[in-house]
Structure formats: C-alpha cells, structure tokens
Design an enzyme around this catalytic site. Structure first.
Site, PDB file in Angstrom:
ATOM      1  N   GLU A 242       7.019  -1.038   2.476  1.00 13.41           N
ATOM      2  CA  GLU A 242       6.693  -2.449   2.669  1.00 13.41           C
ATOM      3  C   GLU A 242       7.936  -3.302   2.841  1.00 13.41           C
ATOM      4  O   GLU A 242       8.720  -3.441   1.897  1.00 13.41           O
ATOM      5  CB  GLU A 242       5.947  -2.973   1.435  1.00 13.41           C
ATOM      6  CG  GLU A 242       4.883  -2.048   0.897  1.00 13.41           C
ATOM      7  CD  GLU A 242       4.497  -2.377  -0.543  1.00 13.41           C
ATOM      8  OE1 GLU A 242       4.636  -3.548  -0.961  1.00 13.41           O
ATOM      9  OE2 GLU A 242       4.072  -1.460  -1.259  1.00 13.41           O
TER      10      GLU A 242
ATOM     11  N   ARG B  13      -8.302  -2.155   0.755  1.00 13.03           N
ATOM     12  CA  ARG B  13      -7.366  -1.139   0.234  1.00 13.03           C
ATOM     13  C   ARG B  13      -6.859  -0.297   1.405  1.00 13.03           C
ATOM     14  O   ARG B  13      -7.518   0.639   1.854  1.00 13.03           O
ATOM     15  CB  ARG B  13      -8.077  -0.262  -0.794  1.00 13.03           C
ATOM     16  CG  ARG B  13      -7.235   0.904  -1.289  1.00 13.03           C
ATOM     17  CD  ARG B  13      -6.052   0.486  -2.133  1.00 13.03           C
ATOM     18  NE  ARG B  13      -6.479  -0.107  -3.385  1.00 13.03           N
ATOM     19  CZ  ARG B  13      -5.650  -0.805  -4.190  1.00 13.03           C
ATOM     20  NH1 ARG B  13      -4.373  -0.978  -3.867  1.00 13.03           N
ATOM     21  NH2 ARG B  13      -6.112  -1.328  -5.306  1.00 13.03           N
TER      22      ARG B  13
ATOM     23  N   ASP C 151       7.141   3.344  -7.597  1.00 12.04           N
ATOM     24  CA  ASP C 151       6.973   1.900  -7.364  1.00 12.04           C
ATOM     25  C   ASP C 151       8.357   1.271  -7.435  1.00 12.04           C
ATOM     26  O   ASP C 151       8.849   0.942  -8.516  1.00 12.04           O
ATOM     27  CB  ASP C 151       6.027   1.322  -8.423  1.00 12.04           C
ATOM     28  CG  ASP C 151       5.525  -0.067  -8.050  1.00 12.04           C
ATOM     29  OD1 ASP C 151       6.023  -0.638  -7.051  1.00 12.04           O
ATOM     30  OD2 ASP C 151       4.623  -0.580  -8.757  1.00 12.04           O
TER      31      ASP C 151
ATOM     32  N   ARG D 187      -4.010 -12.605   1.238  1.00  7.35           N
ATOM     33  CA  ARG D 187      -4.713 -11.382   1.636  1.00  7.35           C
ATOM     34  C   ARG D 187      -6.227 -11.491   1.524  1.00  7.35           C
ATOM     35  O   ARG D 187      -6.942 -10.645   2.068  1.00  7.35           O
ATOM     36  CB  ARG D 187      -4.202 -10.173   0.857  1.00  7.35           C
ATOM     37  CG  ARG D 187      -4.473 -10.184  -0.625  1.00  7.35           C
ATOM     38  CD  ARG D 187      -4.045  -8.847  -1.231  1.00  7.35           C
ATOM     39  NE  ARG D 187      -4.117  -8.838  -2.681  1.00  7.35           N
ATOM     40  CZ  ARG D 187      -4.017  -7.750  -3.431  1.00  7.35           C
ATOM     41  NH1 ARG D 187      -3.862  -6.577  -2.861  1.00  7.35           N
ATOM     42  NH2 ARG D 187      -4.072  -7.816  -4.746  1.00  7.35           N
TER      43      ARG D 187
ATOM     44  N   HIS E 122       2.465  -5.247   3.172  1.00  4.57           N
ATOM     45  CA  HIS E 122       2.225  -4.137   2.232  1.00  4.57           C
ATOM     46  C   HIS E 122       1.645  -2.924   2.988  1.00  4.57           C
ATOM     47  O   HIS E 122       0.493  -2.516   2.775  1.00  4.57           O
ATOM     48  CB  HIS E 122       1.255  -4.633   1.160  1.00  4.57           C
ATOM     49  CG  HIS E 122       1.211  -3.828  -0.089  1.00  4.57           C
ATOM     50  ND1 HIS E 122       0.915  -2.480  -0.100  1.00  4.57           N
ATOM     51  CD2 HIS E 122       1.406  -4.178  -1.380  1.00  4.57           C
ATOM     52  CE1 HIS E 122       0.920  -2.049  -1.352  1.00  4.57           C
ATOM     53  NE2 HIS E 122       1.225  -3.058  -2.138  1.00  4.57           N
TER      54      HIS E 122
HETATM   55  O1  TA6 Z   1       3.833  -3.149  -3.714  1.00  8.68           O
HETATM   56  C1  TA6 Z   1       3.589  -2.268  -4.779  1.00  8.68           C
HETATM   57  C2  TA6 Z   1       2.593  -2.899  -5.733  1.00  8.68           C
HETATM   58  O2  TA6 Z   1       3.051  -4.149  -6.178  1.00  8.68           O
HETATM   59  C3  TA6 Z   1       2.324  -1.916  -6.872  1.00  8.68           C
HETATM   60  O3  TA6 Z   1       2.872  -2.322  -8.099  1.00  8.68           O
HETATM   61  C4  TA6 Z   1       0.826  -1.733  -6.864  1.00  8.68           C
HETATM   62  O4  TA6 Z   1       0.181  -2.398  -7.829  1.00  8.68           O
HETATM   63  C5  TA6 Z   1       0.460  -2.125  -5.441  1.00  8.68           C
HETATM   64  O5  TA6 Z   1       1.345  -3.126  -5.073  1.00  8.68           O
HETATM   65  C6  TA6 Z   1      -0.989  -2.421  -5.107  1.00  8.68           C
HETATM   66  O6  TA6 Z   1      -1.457  -3.606  -5.657  1.00  8.68           O
HETATM   67  P1  TA6 Z   1      -2.989  -3.963  -5.548  1.00  8.68           P
HETATM   68  O7  TA6 Z   1      -3.147  -5.326  -6.171  1.00  8.68           O
HETATM   69  O8  TA6 Z   1      -3.350  -3.998  -4.083  1.00  8.68           O
HETATM   70  O9  TA6 Z   1      -3.740  -2.893  -6.276  1.00  8.68           O
END
Ligand code: TA6
Length: 282
Positions: free
Chosen positions: A254, A56, A195, A79, A150
């Site tokens: 991102e 994270r 978002d 990932r 991301h």
């Molecule tokens: O890039 C934004 C996103 O797609 C959000 O919708 C949010 O869910 C985020 O990514 C994080 O995703 P994750 O699976 O890492 O919790």
C-alpha cells in the site's frame, strides 16, 4: 453503470481486453484484469458489497486517517462514503478512465471538521492500472491527514511471494508494538502475520508471485511510505469478511502517507499516484 450486489459500479474496458470495476462507494477499484485475462486484485469471497460496509479487497481508499491513528473510524470515512462519478471515457493515451469525487458534507464534518475536495482517477491500459488520489484543502484553516491506497494484490500463494526493493529501508513493525527496525533482506518473503510501515520507501517495488511466475511492478509518486500487510491464519479467522484460507491468496502493498501526515494550507492540494504494471510469468 453496473451493479455488484446493490452497489453501483463503473466498468472500464480497454480495447486490449483489460478491464476494471470501480464502485462509487469508496471510489473502490474491486476488479482489475489485464489483456491476457489475469486477475490481479484479490477480493474476498465473503465481502458483503453492502452500503456502508468496507469491501474486503481491491483498492480501498484510506482517507483522512490511516488505520487507527486518530479518533476517526478505522481507515477514515472515504472507503465507505458514496463518491460522485465526474467523468469516464478514453484518455488521450488510449487508457480507459474514470474520475470520481468526494467533498465534505454534514456527515464528514461531524467526524473531521475540514472542507476538502478529493478526486480519484482510475486508468486502465493493456497491462497497467493507474490510480491517482488528489486532495485539495478548500477551507480557511490548515488541514492534516494520513492516507493510503490499501491495495490487495492477488497471489497464487503468499508463502511463495517475494517483495523486492525494500532492503535497507527503516520500518515500523506493528506486529511488534510499532518497534522501528531496518529491513535487512533483499527479498522480503511472508511467513507469518505481517503489518509494517516502510518509511520513505523507494518509489518502485516488484512483487513476484512464485506460483504463477507473474511479477507486478508497483510505482508510487507523492506517497512517502509503503505498507505491507498480511493478517495470516489466526487474525484471518477473526475477520468475518475473509475466508479462513483466503489470506494465502492476498498480499497488501500500500502506498501511504502513514507515519507523517500530509499538511495542506488553505488552497493547497496534494496528489499521490500508484501505477501497477504486470509482467507475465515465463
Ligand atoms: O494497512 C494495514 C492495516 O492497517 C492493518 O493493520 C489491518 O488492520 C488492515 O489495515 C485492514 O484493516 P481493515 O479495517 O480493513 O480490517
């Protein structure tokens, strides 16, 4: 090779004092400090750093599926996959770099039936971090994928953070069920769950951290869109690997090909690059 938790990591050191750490799991940049010691990437204190679990924070490599836009696990398999270290050292321009590679195997083909080769190159300069994702279609059929870097930027207070460069850009608002709108603001500030997929976004954005006075200039090439994400208070509470207040110290900006997939004929390849540059506060 260093270990963070149980996960092996490549540590990059530039003569200026700038540093980066890249985990083989996910080819995941999870630390970047510039020559002045500024800590530029957010990583959650609750991130597990465990095999098979996404980290994270830092820069998760999203491939071959952005978010939940298809049948694959959210954000694809790259990932959490174990990438291979191909090379590391000093580039001709003096940057400290690492090159990692991921190819298809039985596990990826079970999820996504395409032979491919992906490479991630990370390069650290005194005040820059460059990350390039290259994907080649090594199979006989056409393949299509969505992707993103991301990037979780560390900010002093997201409520005092501004993104410049998005005025007039169309976006899909995922907080409003994907409604398409146009950004009216010269300076985008964050005051709630955000978002958004900004479509065909400009290749240069400036993220200004009002708390520290620091600006990070984000430049992309090859990526069409720019996603801006912050979960805000309520969603953050539902994320077990994010502390309740940590959403205040992060903003994801991102570079992505999210709205439309990249399509590659057999033998074709695509490269997307992100370059982050720090301008210190006054
Ligand atoms: O890039 C934004 C996103 O797609 C959000 O919708 C949010 O869910 C985020 O990514 C994080 O995703 P994750 O699976 O890492 O919790």
């Amino acid at each position: 090779m260093a270990a963070g938790g149980a996960l092996p990591r490549i540590d990059l050191a530039h003569p200026s004092g700038a540093r980066a750490g890249v985990y083989l799991q996910g080819a995941h940049v999870a630390r970047w400090t510039d020559a002045a010691g500024g800590d530029l990437l957010f990583v959650s204190e609750r991130s597990a750093f465990a095999a098979g679990t996404p980290i994270r924070g830092g820069i998760p490599v999203v491939f071959p599926q952005f978010a939940d836009q298809g049948p694959l696990p959210k954000h694809g398999f790259a990932r959490t996959a174990r990438w291979e270290r191909v090379d590391a050292g000093t580039a001709p321009d003096g940057a400290a770099f690492a090159l990692l590679r991921l190819g298809d195997d039985r596990a990826t083909r079970a999820l996504w039936p395409h032979p491919f080769l992906a490479e991630l190159r990370v390069a650290v300069g005194a005040v820059t971090l460059e990350v390039a994702l290259r994907v080649a279609n090594t199979g006989d059929g056409t393949m299509a994928f969505t992707c993103a870097l991301h990037t979780y930027l560390r900010v002093g207070d997201v409520r005092r953070t501004a993104v410049e460069g998005l005025a007039g850009v169309r976006y899909l608002d995922k907080v409003e069920a994907g409604a398409e709108r146009t950004e009216e603001r010269e300076t985008v500030t964050i005051g709630g769950e955000t978002d958004r997929v900004y479509l065909a976004a400009p290749d240069r954005l400036r993220i200004h951290d009002g708390e520290s006075g620091r600006t990070v200039v984000v430049e992309k090439r090859g990526f069409r869109d720019a996603v801006v994400w912050n979960p805000w208070e309520e969603l953050a509470r539902g994320l077990p690997d994010l502390g309740d207040d940590e959403y205040l110290r992060m903003l994801c900006v991102e570079p992505a090909n999210a709205a439309e997939p990249v399509r590659l004929a057999p033998g074709e390849e695509w490269t997307g690059t992100q370059r982050l540059r720090v301008e210190p506060g006054g």
